[in-house]
Enzyme design. Structure first.
Site, PDB file in Angstrom:
ATOM      1  N   ASP A 168      -4.306  13.630 -12.951  1.00  0.00           N
ATOM      2  CA  ASP A 168      -3.664  12.755 -11.615  1.00  0.00           C
ATOM      3  C   ASP A 168      -2.966  13.806 -10.833  1.00  0.00           C
ATOM      4  OD1 ASP A 168      -2.484  10.565 -10.470  1.00  0.00           O
ATOM      5  OD2 ASP A 168      -3.345   9.455 -11.879  1.00  0.00           O
ATOM      6  N   HIS A 208       2.438   8.865  -8.686  1.00  0.00           N
ATOM      7  CA  HIS A 208       1.144   8.125  -9.141  1.00  0.00           C
ATOM      8  C   HIS A 208       0.840   8.500 -10.543  1.00  0.00           C
ATOM      9  CE1 HIS A 208      -3.292   7.216  -9.298  1.00  0.00           C
ATOM     10  NE2 HIS A 208      -2.667   6.245  -8.684  1.00  0.00           N
ATOM     11  N   SER A 404      -5.854   1.891 -10.200  1.00  0.00           N
ATOM     12  CA  SER A 404      -5.266   3.287 -10.782  1.00  0.00           C
ATOM     13  C   SER A 404      -4.524   2.608 -11.919  1.00  0.00           C
ATOM     14  CB  SER A 404      -4.444   3.791  -9.543  1.00  0.00           C
ATOM     15  OG  SER A 404      -4.907   4.655  -9.030  1.00  0.00           O
TER      16      SER A 404
END
Length: 589
Positions: A168, A208, A404
């Site tokens: 990620d 994220h 996600s």
């Protein structure tokens, strides 16, 4: 991409909440040859116009291919002998054409439509954010109860011998909810396409990856949140490049090879490989990207690693592709006609578990991609106000919505599975994720095709963490009502829950799980009503309590009450202006 709904980071919405706020791979394969861990001695000097290429040759020895690269105006940035992939840089416009004519070179493809950044030759370390201690205590969140993770924890919270890779934007390894489970020794940056093992190279260049990591394995330590598998280890493989968070093919290849070589049982991939949302095999560049990443994923799987990936956030039918309007995203996007031969990478690679997102309840999230024969399973990704709450860099927490956020729920469930049975192979995990998912029927939506057992919106269904660890809810012991009940101003409402199959009286430790959405809980009085009408006050909130929502579990001594019958959650609203709803509630006997 510029709009959140189609972001390569599979999330359509972010609502970060600062700490303390009101809410608050078989036979051994030779190790892949890679560049040295430190980027201090670059193989070449950066120059404007430098582009990156994948040079594909026979697996086992890339010597001849590497020689051809340097003989044709390029430099070798990294190479992965075991899968026959060389990452080359060149500023020559004729580089790819020249290499394609070399004997033994099978494919060559540019991975970018923009220049390689100068940072690739001397990468700066990501920032190490200052940490804030939290006053937030753990509570049962809707996404965890929806997949029964909270019940699965009574069986296992996961094994520390199980390593999960978060491919990620990086992970904040010092976050209070992640530090207990963080594996620094197996963490790395793969930005630009070769491993950088310097301390901290794996840290988050966005938010994220840290959010994803928390959903997988935030520690069960009484603070903040709990991940699906709070006992497993997590390693950060930063695939995103700083500044733009692009996930190029060479970065993903590096990440998958690293995952295979470092014993990751599962990896989470909540992104697509830039710059093409869909890579088409009739394009020479994109064909090389497909082949390179496919080889890397197969290598990782051959070493025992299962890849889980997010389906994407464009509300797009992946089984009926027609156009792509957002590629390439690192220069000027164009509208192009595509077919199903064009694939989202890594989401549609063989062996990858593709995850769609659900909102609260048995509904497809409004933004989630879908597609019959493409979606494998579904999981909570949040939608609108009902976001997935997880960790953010600097000791913070917040909500995000997206596939996600759905994918790491599945990754966590797979980690629980392999914790319970370490002999499981990636193929076993795929089969069990499918067989133990809860069948979810299509809604009244013509886009959803297939059966209740397998359809385009939910695949085999929503993952079930409790089934995943070989358990089922105790018969007649756990009951829940997920039907919304509106709470108007100055009104008393009730939500019924019928209990059957439980003999005798209720326990002295009856657990009442309450999830109420309300914009001012000081208006509320919350009670449990027994089948005989006896009222048990759960909470009368002070009039001055302006906090949103009630998400709590109460313990009630109901030993004087017969367990069987219809229980009710009663909510009184004693004021005007603020309204809400009973979202869900449960009884555990």
């Amino acid at each position: 991409m510029s709009t959140p709904l189609t972001s390569r980071l599979r999330r359509p919405a972010v609502a970060a909440v600062a700490l303390g706020a009101a809410l608050a791979f078989a036979a051994p394969v030779a190790p892949a040859h890679a560049a040295p861990s430190s980027p201090a001695a670059p193989a070449a000097v950066w120059a404007a116009g430098t582009r990156a290429y994948l040079v594909i040759t026979a697996p086992g020895d890339t010597t001849a291919a590497r020689t051809a690269v340097t003989a044709n105006g390029g430099s070798v940035f990294a190479s992965y002998d075991a899968i026959g992939v060389v990452v080359a840089h060149s500023a020559s416009a004729g580089f790819a054409t020249a290499l394609r004519a070399v004997a033994g070179v099978q494919q060559v493809g540019a991975t970018r439509t923009s220049d390689v950044p100068a940072d690739a030759y001397d990468p700066a370390l990501p920032a190490n954010p200052a940490q804030s201690a939290t006053t937030l205590t753990e509570s049962t969140r809707w996404d965890m109860s929806q997949i029964k993770a909270d019940q699965a924890w009574a069986v296992t919270t996961g094994s520390a011998s199980v390593k999960v890779g978060v491919l990620d934007t990086g992970v904040d390894d010092q976050h209070q909810d992640l530090a207990p489970n963080f594996d620094a020794a197996d963490s790395v940056s793969c930005a630009y396409g070769k491993p950088d093992t310097r301390t901290g190279a794996w840290r988050d260049v966005d938010t994220h990856g840290t959010h994803v990591a928390g959903t997988i394995a935030a520690a069960k330590n009484g603070k903040g949140v709990v991940g699906v598998a709070p006992g497993v280890r997590i390693a950060s493989v930063r695939v995103a490049e700083p500044g733009n968070s692009f996930f190029y093919a060479e970065n993903t290849i590096c990440g998958f090879v690293w995952a295979g070589d470092h014993g990751f049982k599962v990896t989470n991939n909540s992104y697509y490989t830039d710059p093409w949302q869909f890579n088409c095999p009739n394009d020479l560049d994109q064909a090389a990207i497909i082949e390179g990443v496919k080889r890397a994923q197969a290598y990782a799987e051959g070493k025992g690693s299962l890849q889980v990936a997010a389906a994407g956030n464009a509300n797009y039918d992946l089984a009926n592709k027609t156009t792509d309007t957002s590629s390439p995203n690192d220069s000027t996007p164009v509208t192009r006609t595509i077919t199903n031969a064009c694939i989202d990478i890594p989401t549609e690679l063989p062996g990858v578990v593709t995850v769609s997102a659900m909102g609260r309840g048995n509904v497809k999230a409004s933004y989630s991609n879908y597609g019959t024969g493409v979606i494998d399973v579904a999981a909570p990704g949040g939608d609108g106000a009902d976001g997935v709450y997880s960790t953010l860099p600097g000791g913070k927490y917040g909500n995000k919505n997206g596939t996600s956020m759905a994918s790491p729920h599945v990754t966590g469930v797979a980690a629980l599975m392999v914790s319970a049975d370490p002999t499981l192979t990636p193929a076993d995990l795929r089969a069990r994720l499918a067989s133990q998912a809860t069948d979810t029927a299509c809604p009244a939506d013509s886009r959803c095709t297939g059966t209740t057992g397998n359809n385009g919106f939910f695949g085999e269904g929503q993952v079930d963490a409790l089934k995943a660890v070989g358990a089922t809810p105790p018969p007649g012991k756990y009951f829940e009502n997920l039907t919304d009940v509106a709470i108007p101003d100055n009104t008393t409402v009730e939500s019924p829950l019928t209990v059957s199959g439980v003999s005798g009286n209720a326990p002295a430790t009856l657990k009442v799980g309450v999830d109420i959405k309300h914009t001012y809980r000081g208006d509320l009085v919350v009670s449990l009503v027994a089948p005989d009408g006896t009222v048990y006050l759960l909470e009368d909130f002070p009039d001055s309590d302006g906090t949103d929502n009630v998400l709590k579990t109460y313990t009630v001594n109901a030993s004087a009450e017969a367990a069987a019958g219809t229980w009710k959650l009663r909510v009184r609203d004693l004021a005007t202006q603020d309204t809400g709803r009973i979202d869900a509630w449960s009884l555990t006997f």
